[in-house]
Write an enzyme that holds these catalytic residues in place. Sequence first.
Site, PDB file in Angstrom:
ATOM      1  N   LEU A  32       0.784  -1.473   0.095  1.00 28.17           N
ATOM      2  CA  LEU A  32       0.106  -0.139   0.068  1.00 28.17           C
ATOM      3  C   LEU A  32       0.809   1.293  -0.106  1.00 28.17           C
ATOM      4  O   LEU A  32       0.385   2.301  -0.416  1.00 28.17           O
ATOM      5  CB  LEU A  32      -0.869   0.155   1.164  1.00 28.17           C
ATOM      6  CG  LEU A  32      -2.043  -0.950   1.164  1.00 28.17           C
ATOM      7  CD1 LEU A  32      -2.895  -0.892   2.423  1.00 28.17           C
ATOM      8  CD2 LEU A  32      -2.829  -0.913   0.059  1.00 28.17           C
ATOM      9  N   SER A  97      -8.568  -2.913  16.658  1.00 32.29           N
ATOM     10  CA  SER A  97      -8.086  -4.071  17.710  1.00 32.29           C
ATOM     11  C   SER A  97      -8.906  -3.716  19.099  1.00 32.29           C
ATOM     12  O   SER A  97      -8.810  -2.653  19.506  1.00 32.29           O
ATOM     13  CB  SER A  97      -6.820  -4.339  17.614  1.00 32.29           C
ATOM     14  OG  SER A  97      -6.431  -5.092  18.790  1.00 32.29           O
ATOM     15  N   THR A  99      -6.939  -4.235  21.393  1.00 36.07           N
ATOM     16  CA  THR A  99      -5.776  -3.838  22.258  1.00 36.07           C
ATOM     17  C   THR A  99      -5.627  -2.117  22.507  1.00 36.07           C
ATOM     18  O   THR A  99      -5.044  -1.822  23.167  1.00 36.07           O
ATOM     19  CB  THR A  99      -4.577  -4.165  21.181  1.00 36.07           C
ATOM     20  OG1 THR A  99      -4.739  -5.554  20.582  1.00 36.07           O
ATOM     21  CG2 THR A  99      -3.031  -4.196  21.632  1.00 36.07           C
ATOM     22  N   TYR A 121       2.232  -2.032  18.780  1.00 40.21           N
ATOM     23  CA  TYR A 121       1.163  -2.437  18.026  1.00 40.21           C
ATOM     24  C   TYR A 121      -0.239  -1.793  18.317  1.00 40.21           C
ATOM     25  O   TYR A 121      -0.741  -1.077  17.312  1.00 40.21           O
ATOM     26  CB  TYR A 121       0.748  -4.214  18.072  1.00 40.21           C
ATOM     27  CG  TYR A 121      -0.421  -4.762  17.499  1.00 40.21           C
ATOM     28  CD1 TYR A 121      -0.636  -4.474  16.240  1.00 40.21           C
ATOM     29  CD2 TYR A 121      -1.373  -4.828  18.383  1.00 40.21           C
ATOM     30  CE1 TYR A 121      -1.868  -4.747  15.607  1.00 40.21           C
ATOM     31  CE2 TYR A 121      -2.593  -5.295  17.607  1.00 40.21           C
ATOM     32  CZ  TYR A 121      -2.767  -5.310  16.224  1.00 40.21           C
ATOM     33  OH  TYR A 121      -4.016  -5.826  15.815  1.00 40.21           O
ATOM     34  N   LYS A 125      -2.651   0.996  15.803  1.00 38.38           N
ATOM     35  CA  LYS A 125      -3.926   0.914  15.740  1.00 38.38           C
ATOM     36  C   LYS A 125      -4.603   2.175  16.007  1.00 38.38           C
ATOM     37  O   LYS A 125      -5.715   2.765  15.362  1.00 38.38           O
ATOM     38  CB  LYS A 125      -4.499  -0.363  16.470  1.00 38.38           C
ATOM     39  CG  LYS A 125      -4.230  -1.688  15.778  1.00 38.38           C
ATOM     40  CD  LYS A 125      -4.833  -1.763  14.197  1.00 38.38           C
ATOM     41  CE  LYS A 125      -4.452  -2.933  13.515  1.00 38.38           C
ATOM     42  NZ  LYS A 125      -5.126  -3.135  12.260  1.00 38.38           N
ATOM     43  N   TYR A 149     -11.555  -5.474  16.686  1.00 41.69           N
ATOM     44  CA  TYR A 149     -11.642  -7.217  16.897  1.00 41.69           C
ATOM     45  C   TYR A 149     -11.311  -7.335  18.173  1.00 41.69           C
ATOM     46  O   TYR A 149     -10.382  -7.161  18.761  1.00 41.69           O
ATOM     47  CB  TYR A 149     -10.798  -7.859  16.039  1.00 41.69           C
ATOM     48  CG  TYR A 149     -11.015  -7.557  14.596  1.00 41.69           C
ATOM     49  CD1 TYR A 149     -11.880  -6.694  13.961  1.00 41.69           C
ATOM     50  CD2 TYR A 149     -10.080  -8.172  13.506  1.00 41.69           C
ATOM     51  CE1 TYR A 149     -11.957  -6.220  12.641  1.00 41.69           C
ATOM     52  CE2 TYR A 149      -9.908  -7.787  12.194  1.00 41.69           C
ATOM     53  CZ  TYR A 149     -11.071  -6.851  11.662  1.00 41.69           C
ATOM     54  OH  TYR A 149     -11.021  -6.654  10.643  1.00 41.69           O
ATOM     55  N   ASN A 151     -10.723 -11.659  19.925  1.00 44.38           N
ATOM     56  CA  ASN A 151      -9.894 -12.738  19.528  1.00 44.38           C
ATOM     57  C   ASN A 151     -10.417 -13.467  18.366  1.00 44.38           C
ATOM     58  O   ASN A 151     -11.324 -14.352  18.525  1.00 44.38           O
ATOM     59  CB  ASN A 151      -9.697 -13.628  20.773  1.00 44.38           C
ATOM     60  CG  ASN A 151      -8.669 -13.150  21.596  1.00 44.38           C
ATOM     61  OD1 ASN A 151      -8.906 -11.907  22.267  1.00 44.38           O
ATOM     62  ND2 ASN A 151      -7.522 -13.581  21.930  1.00 44.38           N
ATOM     63  N   ASN A 171      -0.557 -17.699  18.669  1.00 39.05           N
ATOM     64  CA  ASN A 171      -1.798 -17.410  19.355  1.00 39.05           C
ATOM     65  C   ASN A 171      -2.212 -18.972  19.710  1.00 39.05           C
ATOM     66  O   ASN A 171      -1.981 -20.001  19.260  1.00 39.05           O
ATOM     67  CB  ASN A 171      -2.719 -16.917  18.179  1.00 39.05           C
ATOM     68  CG  ASN A 171      -2.336 -15.609  17.839  1.00 39.05           C
ATOM     69  OD1 ASN A 171      -1.701 -15.342  16.984  1.00 39.05           O
ATOM     70  ND2 ASN A 171      -2.119 -14.740  18.954  1.00 39.05           N
ATOM     71  N   ARG A 265       2.351 -15.160  30.612  1.00 37.98           N
ATOM     72  CA  ARG A 265       2.959 -14.590  29.291  1.00 37.98           C
ATOM     73  C   ARG A 265       3.029 -13.119  29.693  1.00 37.98           C
ATOM     74  O   ARG A 265       1.965 -12.698  29.824  1.00 37.98           O
ATOM     75  CB  ARG A 265       2.443 -14.717  28.069  1.00 37.98           C
ATOM     76  CG  ARG A 265       3.054 -14.495  26.751  1.00 37.98           C
ATOM     77  CD  ARG A 265       2.515 -15.144  25.585  1.00 37.98           C
ATOM     78  NE  ARG A 265       0.757 -14.384  25.199  1.00 37.98           N
ATOM     79  CZ  ARG A 265       0.335 -14.719  24.206  1.00 37.98           C
ATOM     80  NH1 ARG A 265       0.643 -15.610  23.426  1.00 37.98           N
ATOM     81  NH2 ARG A 265      -0.855 -14.046  24.112  1.00 37.98           N
ATOM     82  N   GLY A 267       2.772  -9.448  29.771  1.00 44.68           N
ATOM     83  CA  GLY A 267       1.918  -8.489  28.946  1.00 44.68           C
ATOM     84  C   GLY A 267       0.551  -8.792  28.782  1.00 44.68           C
ATOM     85  O   GLY A 267      -0.221  -8.030  28.447  1.00 44.68           O
TER      86      GLY A 267
HETATM   87  N1  UDP Z   1      -2.231 -18.679  25.389  1.00 49.48           N
HETATM   88  C1  UDP Z   1      -1.732 -19.861  25.913  1.00 49.48           C
HETATM   89  N2  UDP Z   1      -0.813 -20.562  25.250  1.00 49.48           N
HETATM   90  C2  UDP Z   1      -0.443 -20.328  23.955  1.00 49.48           C
HETATM   91  C3  UDP Z   1      -1.011 -19.133  23.348  1.00 49.48           C
HETATM   92  C4  UDP Z   1      -2.005 -18.294  24.085  1.00 49.48           C
HETATM   93  O1  UDP Z   1      -1.951 -20.034  27.316  1.00 49.48           O
HETATM   94  O2  UDP Z   1       0.281 -21.218  23.457  1.00 49.48           O
HETATM   95  C5  UDP Z   1      -3.170 -18.009  26.050  1.00 49.48           C
HETATM   96  C6  UDP Z   1      -2.589 -16.519  26.182  1.00 49.48           C
HETATM   97  O3  UDP Z   1      -1.921 -16.136  27.525  1.00 49.48           O
HETATM   98  C7  UDP Z   1      -4.154 -15.666  26.277  1.00 49.48           C
HETATM   99  C8  UDP Z   1      -5.001 -16.406  25.559  1.00 49.48           C
HETATM  100  O4  UDP Z   1      -4.374 -17.856  25.378  1.00 49.48           O
HETATM  101  O5  UDP Z   1      -4.605 -15.784  27.628  1.00 49.48           O
HETATM  102  C9  UDP Z   1      -5.308 -15.727  24.106  1.00 49.48           C
HETATM  103  O6  UDP Z   1      -4.118 -15.701  23.557  1.00 49.48           O
HETATM  104  P1  UDP Z   1      -3.659 -15.432  21.914  1.00 49.48           P
HETATM  105  O7  UDP Z   1      -2.283 -15.326  21.815  1.00 49.48           O
HETATM  106  O8  UDP Z   1      -4.189 -16.152  21.130  1.00 49.48           O
HETATM  107  O9  UDP Z   1      -4.529 -13.841  21.811  1.00 49.48           O
HETATM  108  P2  UDP Z   1      -4.123 -12.478  22.779  1.00 49.48           P
HETATM  109  O10 UDP Z   1      -5.521 -12.634  23.553  1.00 49.48           O
HETATM  110  O11 UDP Z   1      -2.817 -12.539  23.113  1.00 49.48           O
HETATM  111  O12 UDP Z   1      -4.602 -11.628  21.564  1.00 49.48           O
END
Ligand code: UDP
Length: 317
Positions: A32, A97, A99, A121, A125, A149, A151, A171, A265, A267
């Site tokens: 783009l 998002s 986010t 990110y 947005k 969006y 998830n 994901n 994880r 964040g």
């Molecule tokens: N998750 C997990 N194991 C993975 C990937 C994701 O437990 O291998 C958890 C992650 O910590 C979150 C949820 O699944 O609580 C959704 O994560 P995803 O990365 O799909 O989307 P996000 O919410 O981060 O945009």
Amino acid sequence: MVVDNLSNSSAEPLDRVSRLSGSKVTFYELDLRDISNLRQVFRSEAIEAVVHLAGLKSVGESVADPIKYYDNNVGSSVALTTVMSSCDVRTLVFSSSATVYGQADSPEYVESMAVAPANPYGHTKLTIEHLLQDLAGSSQHWRVCALRYFNPVGADESGAIGEDPVGVPANLFPYIAQVAIGKRRCLTVFGNDYATRDGTAVRDYIHVSDLAEGHLAALQKMPPEGNFFSAFNLGVGHGESVLDVIRAFEQASGVAIPYRLAARRPGDLAAYWANPAKAHELFGWRAKRGLQRACEDTWRWQVRNPDGYQSAANGSV
Ligand code: UDP
């Protein structure tokens, strides 16, 4: 008509869309930010409205390389709206998002809440939303919907179009699907000490086909008057935990998903979901498919395409 630089995708799904819909999708392989070629596309096609989905979407990568994210996401949006303006196309649906909300006081996100993205990110947005809001304020011809969006998960019910991540899936859904098909041994559940009903994090998982219908509804129901900008949540309106998703996928696939509990994880938030009332009020849209359906469709896609879109080349489809 589709424009994509294929930086994280292939043209194969477009052939499948053409086959499924019975209508040929014209495709331009183009970045783009390549304004002069983009202008040529706008001059050679009869375009009434644009759905702007282009962008990089990995939170972790955006922290490591913010310039790449600002350049790709914001830069491509500036280029696109520049060309749209000069070609008198001013109706736009933008893929934003959840986010953008960041850490909030309530887990139920509503559009009237303050926004405070917690990573680059999310900043890109929100910056694009600001650009579009300013454009809508500048001219009575612009009409813009930003769709936030939650998830997105699932696959087309045909099993022919689905998510095909490059490398190890970051994901939850594609990771579980690859464990179920035997490509990966075990799912890691990030955190079981959240203040949620089973200790694992809670998200609003929305089927991609519901999401697609939300875009159509936005295009069809956007007010005809200009100077219009508004943001809308696209989610189902409730949350599911990681363990809920594992159980639903096991039921859909008939395969046990081995998993191990691990640290949170960095964040990740504990729990959030959409209040989708605004999209329902203005567009008459609401998500119709649930988590079980998303798991069934993901599983169908995974079984028919064990190597993603490469499966076509390997003869698996
Ligand atoms: N998750 C997990 N194991 C993975 C990937 C994701 O437990 O291998 C958890 C992650 O910590 C979150 C949820 O699944 O609580 C959704 O994560 P995803 O990365 O799909 O989307 P996000 O919410 O981060 O945009």
